[in-house]
Design an enzyme around this catalytic site. Structure first.
Site, PDB file in Angstrom:
ATOM      1  N   ASP A 221       0.739  -1.169  -0.016  1.00  0.00           N
ATOM      2  CA  ASP A 221       0.138  -0.076   0.070  1.00  0.00           C
ATOM      3  C   ASP A 221       0.906   1.269   0.093  1.00  0.00           C
ATOM      4  O   ASP A 221       1.318   1.534   1.032  1.00  0.00           O
ATOM      5  CB  ASP A 221      -0.953   0.014   1.107  1.00  0.00           C
ATOM      6  CG  ASP A 221      -1.824   1.098   1.094  1.00  0.00           C
ATOM      7  OD1 ASP A 221      -1.910   1.931   0.144  1.00  0.00           O
ATOM      8  OD2 ASP A 221      -2.689   1.496   2.166  1.00  0.00           O
TER       9      ASP A 221
ATOM     10  N   LYS B 211       1.215   8.032   0.439  1.00  0.00           N
ATOM     11  CA  LYS B 211       1.645   7.844   1.829  1.00  0.00           C
ATOM     12  C   LYS B 211       3.127   8.794   2.031  1.00  0.00           C
ATOM     13  O   LYS B 211       3.908   8.573   1.098  1.00  0.00           O
ATOM     14  CB  LYS B 211       1.723   6.599   2.433  1.00  0.00           C
ATOM     15  CG  LYS B 211       0.617   5.809   2.572  1.00  0.00           C
ATOM     16  CD  LYS B 211       0.863   4.464   3.131  1.00  0.00           C
ATOM     17  CE  LYS B 211      -0.524   3.887   3.323  1.00  0.00           C
ATOM     18  NZ  LYS B 211      -1.508   4.085   4.464  1.00  0.00           N
TER      19      LYS B 211
ATOM     20  N   ASP C  26      -0.124  -5.087   4.522  1.00  0.00           N
ATOM     21  CA  ASP C  26      -1.476  -4.634   4.464  1.00  0.00           C
ATOM     22  C   ASP C  26      -2.171  -5.906   3.525  1.00  0.00           C
ATOM     23  O   ASP C  26      -3.543  -5.651   3.271  1.00  0.00           O
ATOM     24  CB  ASP C  26      -1.465  -3.638   3.301  1.00  0.00           C
ATOM     25  CG  ASP C  26      -2.799  -2.498   3.605  1.00  0.00           C
ATOM     26  OD1 ASP C  26      -3.178  -2.735   4.795  1.00  0.00           O
ATOM     27  OD2 ASP C  26      -3.047  -1.608   2.909  1.00  0.00           O
TER      28      ASP C  26
ATOM     29  N   ASP D  19      -5.838   6.253  -0.765  1.00  0.00           N
ATOM     30  CA  ASP D  19      -5.235   5.527   0.367  1.00  0.00           C
ATOM     31  C   ASP D  19      -6.240   4.664   1.061  1.00  0.00           C
ATOM     32  O   ASP D  19      -5.983   3.861   1.845  1.00  0.00           O
ATOM     33  CB  ASP D  19      -4.285   6.365   1.338  1.00  0.00           C
ATOM     34  CG  ASP D  19      -3.603   5.803   2.156  1.00  0.00           C
ATOM     35  OD1 ASP D  19      -3.358   4.378   1.981  1.00  0.00           O
ATOM     36  OD2 ASP D  19      -2.883   6.334   3.243  1.00  0.00           O
TER      37      ASP D  19
ATOM     38  N   ARG E 164     -11.132  -0.770   1.775  1.00  0.00           N
ATOM     39  CA  ARG E 164     -12.500  -0.855   1.690  1.00  0.00           C
ATOM     40  C   ARG E 164     -13.045  -1.028   0.319  1.00  0.00           C
ATOM     41  O   ARG E 164     -14.187  -1.468  -0.053  1.00  0.00           O
ATOM     42  CB  ARG E 164     -13.034   0.410   2.371  1.00  0.00           C
ATOM     43  CG  ARG E 164     -13.029   1.560   1.873  1.00  0.00           C
ATOM     44  CD  ARG E 164     -13.149   3.080   2.483  1.00  0.00           C
ATOM     45  NE  ARG E 164     -12.045   2.977   3.617  1.00  0.00           N
ATOM     46  CZ  ARG E 164     -11.817   4.039   4.529  1.00  0.00           C
ATOM     47  NH1 ARG E 164     -12.682   4.877   4.673  1.00  0.00           N
ATOM     48  NH2 ARG E 164     -10.841   4.046   5.471  1.00  0.00           N
TER      49      ARG E 164
HETATM   50  N1  BES Z   1      -3.320   0.199   5.025  1.00  0.00           N
HETATM   51  C1  BES Z   1      -3.756   1.299   5.539  1.00  0.00           C
HETATM   52  C2  BES Z   1      -4.056   1.235   7.301  1.00  0.00           C
HETATM   53  C3  BES Z   1      -3.112   0.931   8.032  1.00  0.00           C
HETATM   54  C4  BES Z   1      -2.132   1.983   8.490  1.00  0.00           C
HETATM   55  C5  BES Z   1      -2.703  -0.506   8.471  1.00  0.00           C
HETATM   56  C6  BES Z   1      -1.455   1.743   9.484  1.00  0.00           C
HETATM   57  C7  BES Z   1      -1.743  -0.720   9.145  1.00  0.00           C
HETATM   58  C8  BES Z   1      -0.998   0.473   9.935  1.00  0.00           C
HETATM   59  C9  BES Z   1      -4.980   1.871   4.756  1.00  0.00           C
HETATM   60  O1  BES Z   1      -5.121   1.364   3.387  1.00  0.00           O
HETATM   61  C10 BES Z   1      -4.877   3.257   4.834  1.00  0.00           C
HETATM   62  O2  BES Z   1      -3.923   3.800   4.166  1.00  0.00           O
HETATM   63  N2  BES Z   1      -6.056   3.816   5.439  1.00  0.00           N
HETATM   64  C11 BES Z   1      -5.821   5.248   5.875  1.00  0.00           C
HETATM   65  C12 BES Z   1      -7.514   5.828   5.435  1.00  0.00           C
HETATM   66  C13 BES Z   1      -7.643   7.123   5.437  1.00  0.00           C
HETATM   67  C14 BES Z   1      -7.048   7.654   4.035  1.00  0.00           C
HETATM   68  C15 BES Z   1      -8.939   7.550   5.777  1.00  0.00           C
HETATM   69  C16 BES Z   1      -5.512   5.444   6.946  1.00  0.00           C
HETATM   70  O3  BES Z   1      -5.880   4.832   8.272  1.00  0.00           O
HETATM   71  O4  BES Z   1      -4.945   6.607   7.082  1.00  0.00           O
HETATM   72 ZN    ZN Z   2      -4.226  -0.380   3.049  1.00  0.00          ZN
HETATM   73 ZN    ZN Z   3      -4.299   2.808   2.282  1.00  0.00          ZN
END
Ligand code: BES
Ligand code: ZN
Ligand code: ZN
Length: 476
Positions: free
Chosen positions: A246, A253, A264, A323, A327
Site C-alpha cells: 500500500d 503515503k 497490508d 489511500d 474498503r
Molecule cells: N493500510 C492502511 C491502514 C493501516 C495503517 C494499516 C497503519 C496498518 C497500519 C489503509 O489502507 C489506509 O491507508 N487507511 C487510511 C485511511 C484514510 C485515508 C481515511 C488511514 O488509515 O490513514
Molecule cells: Zn491499506
Molecule cells: Zn491505504
C-alpha cells in the site's frame, strides 16, 4: 518444530527440560521434582524468585539443561503461553521437553504448545543461514494427550504460516505469487480453490478491485476457497484484505507511513491460513473465503481522487482518497461472498490507522451488525487468547460519506472516527445478514519480540477465525 505428547519416562539425554515455578518459589504442579533438583545456592545467586517470565538455567542429572521459568503470582492461559514462548527462545538444544502442560489450568497443553510454536518463530527466508545457530527441532509435552497436542499445533502452525506471508517482502509476493502460494498451502486438503486473473476480474465487473489495481503493473487476483464437508449444516463466509503493498496510490503515503505496508495483506493471510486450519481439523462447518489481492501503487493509469468506481454490487464510490483502498476491494469481496449465501460473514483487514491509534498495537477492533454476532466474536477471541474489542457502528457518522458525484465517498475527510467511517462504508456492501468486520491494523504486525509475539507479521486473527468456525461447527 515437531511437537508430540511423550510419556513421563522419556529419555532426556542431550535435551533441555522446562519446568515452572510460581512467585515465592512455589513449584508448579508437575514441576516439583525438577525444582527439587536445583541447587538452592544457584537460585539465590541468580535472584530467581519465580516472577513472571524470569528464567533460570541449571544442571540436571540426565538432561543437558534444566530450565525453570517463572510463572508469577498465578497463571492463566495467556500468561502460561507467554512464559513458554519466552522460555523456548532461550533454549540452545535441538530437543526440548516440558512438564508445563501439567500446570493446573484448563487448556494448559494448548497454551504450552502455542507458546512454543509461536515464540520460536523466525522468518529467515531472506537471510544468510547462520550455521552456528541451534534451533529447536522437537518438543515433547510430558504427560500431554496426543489429540490435544495435535489440535493445538494446527492453530499455531496456521498462525506462523500467516506470519510467513505477511513477512515476505512485496518484491517476492506479487498478487499472482501470493494467490499461488495460498493454493499451494492447501495442497492435499479437501478445499476447492479458484484463482481469478485480470480478465476474469474484468468479466465479473469487480470495479472496486480494478480501480485499486489500475496503478500497478502487477495484475490483481481473486482467490476463492471452499471447504464443504458432508456433515456441515452451517456456513461461514470469510473475506480478507489482500493489499500486497500500500503506497497510498496517488494520495501517496509519506515515507515513514509506507515503511511497513507489505503488511497490508495480513487480513488475506489470516483468512487463507484459517481455512487451511479448519480443513485440517476436519471441522463440521462449511467455510468459503473470498480474497481480493492487489497492489495499491502509483502510475499513469492509477485511479485519481475524484474518480468514481462501480463495485460488483451496492453503491458507486467517489474515491476522494486513494489511500482508503482496502474498503474498495472489500466492497467487491463482500459482494462476491453473498453469492455463496453464508450464514455469517466475517471480514478481516489492516484497514485503518485510526483503529491502530484507538486501540494500540495489541488489540484488534471489531464491528458487528447484531449482538449475537458480536458475542460469538468475543467468545471466539477469548478462546483463541487474542484480544478483540467491540467498536460502535455509529450511524450518526454515515452522512459524512455522502457524495456529490457518486452514491458514496470512500472517506469522510475528517481525521476523527476513521475506523468507524470505514466500517460504515463496508456495511453498505455487507447486506442485512449477520456480519462482523475485524480491523487488525494495530496488532497485524508486532514492533517487538515479547511473549508469543515475534517482531514482524503476527498472524493475529487466524485463531479467532478458527474459533468462530469451531463455534459454528456441528460436533464432529
Ligand atoms: N493500510 C492502511 C491502514 C493501516 C495503517 C494499516 C497503519 C496498518 C497500519 C489503509 O489502507 C489506509 O491507508 N487507511 C487510511 C485511511 C484514510 C485515508 C481515511 C488511514 O488509515 O490513514
Ligand atoms: Zn491499506
Ligand atoms: Zn491505504
Amino acid at each position: 518444530m515437531q511437537v508430540n505428547a511423550v510419556p513421563a519416562d522419556v529419555d532426556l539425554e542431550g535435551s533441555t527440560i522446562i519446568g515452572g515455578v510460581f512467585a515465592d518459589l512455589l513449584p508448579a504442579p508437575g514441576s516439583e521434582e525438577l525444582f527439587d533438583q536445583v541447587d538452592p545456592a544457584l537460585i539465590e545467586a541468580a535472584s530467581f524468585e519465580g516472577k513472571a517470565g524470569q528464567l533460570l538455567m541449571a544442571p540436571h542429572a540426565t538432561a543437558k539443561t534444566l530450565l525453570l521459568v517463572g510463572l508469577g503470582e498465578e497463571t492463566d492461559f495467556q500468561s502460561l503461553r507467554a512464559a513458554m514462548a519466552g522460555a523456548i527462545r532461550s533454549v540452545r538444544t535441538e530437543s526440548v521437553f516440558t512438564v508445563l502442560g501439567s500446570v493446573d489450568l484448563e487448556e494448559s497443553v494448548k497454551a504450552v504448545v502455542e507458546g512454543a510454536i509461536l515464540g520460536s518463530y523466525r522468518f529467515k527466508e531472506y537471510q544468510t543461514p547462520d550455521e552456528s545457530e541451534v534451533t529447536v527441532a522437537q518438543l515433547g509435552i510430558l504427560g500431554g494427550d496426543d489429540e490435544e497436542v495435535a489440535i493445538s499445533v494446527v492453530g499455531a502452525d496456521a498462525t506462523n504460516l500467516a506470519r510467513d506471508w505477511v513477512n515476505t517482502p512485496a518484491i517476492g509476493q506479487a498478487p499472482a505469487a501470493f494467490a499461488e502460494s495460498i493454493v499451494a498451502s492447501l495442497q492435499g486438503l479437501p478445499v476447492r480453490e479458484q484463482i481469478w486473473d485480470l480478465t476474469r476480474i474484468e468479466e465479473e465487473s469487480l470495479g472496486g478491485l480494478l480501480g485499486v489495481a489500475a496503478g500497478s503493473p502487477r495484475e490483481p487476483r481473486v482467490v476463492i476457497l471452499s471447504y464443504a464437508p458432508d456433515g456441515a449444516t452451517t456456513h461461514l463466509g470469510l473475506v480478507g484484505k489482500g493489499i500486497t503493498f500500500d503506497t497510498g496510490g496517488l494520495t501517496l503515503k509519506p515515507g515513514k507511513a509506507m515503511e511497513n505496508m507489505k503488511t497490508d495483506m495480513a487480513g488475506a493471510a489470516a483468512v487463507a491460513a484459517a481455512i487451511g486450519a479448519i480443513a485440517r481439523l476436519d471441522l463440521q462447518v462449511r467455510a468459503t473465503a473470498v480474497i481480493p489481492i492487489t497492489d495499491n501503487a502509483i502510475g499513469g493509469a492509477a485511479t485519481r481522487p475524484g474518480d468514481v468506481l462501480r463495485p460488483l454490487s451496492g453503491p458507486t464510490v467517489e474515491v476522494t482518497n486513494t489511500d482508503a483502498e482496502g474498503r474498495l476491494i472489500l466492497a467487491d469481496g463482500l459482494g462476491l461472498i453473498h453469492h455463496h449465501e453464508p450464514d455469517l460473514i466475517v471480514d478481516i483487514a489492516t484497514l485503518t490507522g485510526s483503529m491502530h491509534i484507538a486501540l494500540g498495537p495489541s488489540i484488534g477492533g471489531f464491528f458487528a451488525n447484531d449482538s449475537d454476532v458480536s458475542d460469538s466474536i468475543l467468545q471466539a477471541a477469548a478462546r483463541a487468547g487474542e484480544d478483540f474489542w467491540e467498536m460502535p457502528l455509529y450511524e450518526g457518522y454515515r452522512k459524512a460519506l455522502d457524495s456529490n458525484t457518486g452514491d458514496i465517498k470512500n472517506v469522510t475527510g475528517s481525521p476523527y472516527g476513521g475506523a468507524i467511517a470505514a466500517a460504515l462504508f463496508l456495511k453498505e456492501y455487507a447486506g442485512d445478514g449477520p456480519w462482523a468486520h475485524l480491523d487488525i491494523a494495530g496488532p497485524g504486525r508486532s514492533k517487538e519480540t515479547t511473549g508469543e509475539w515475534v517482531k514482524g507479521g503476527s498472524g493475529f486473527g487466524v485463531r479467532t477465525l478458527l474459533e468462530v468456525a469451531r463455534g459454528m461447527a456441528a460436533p464432529g
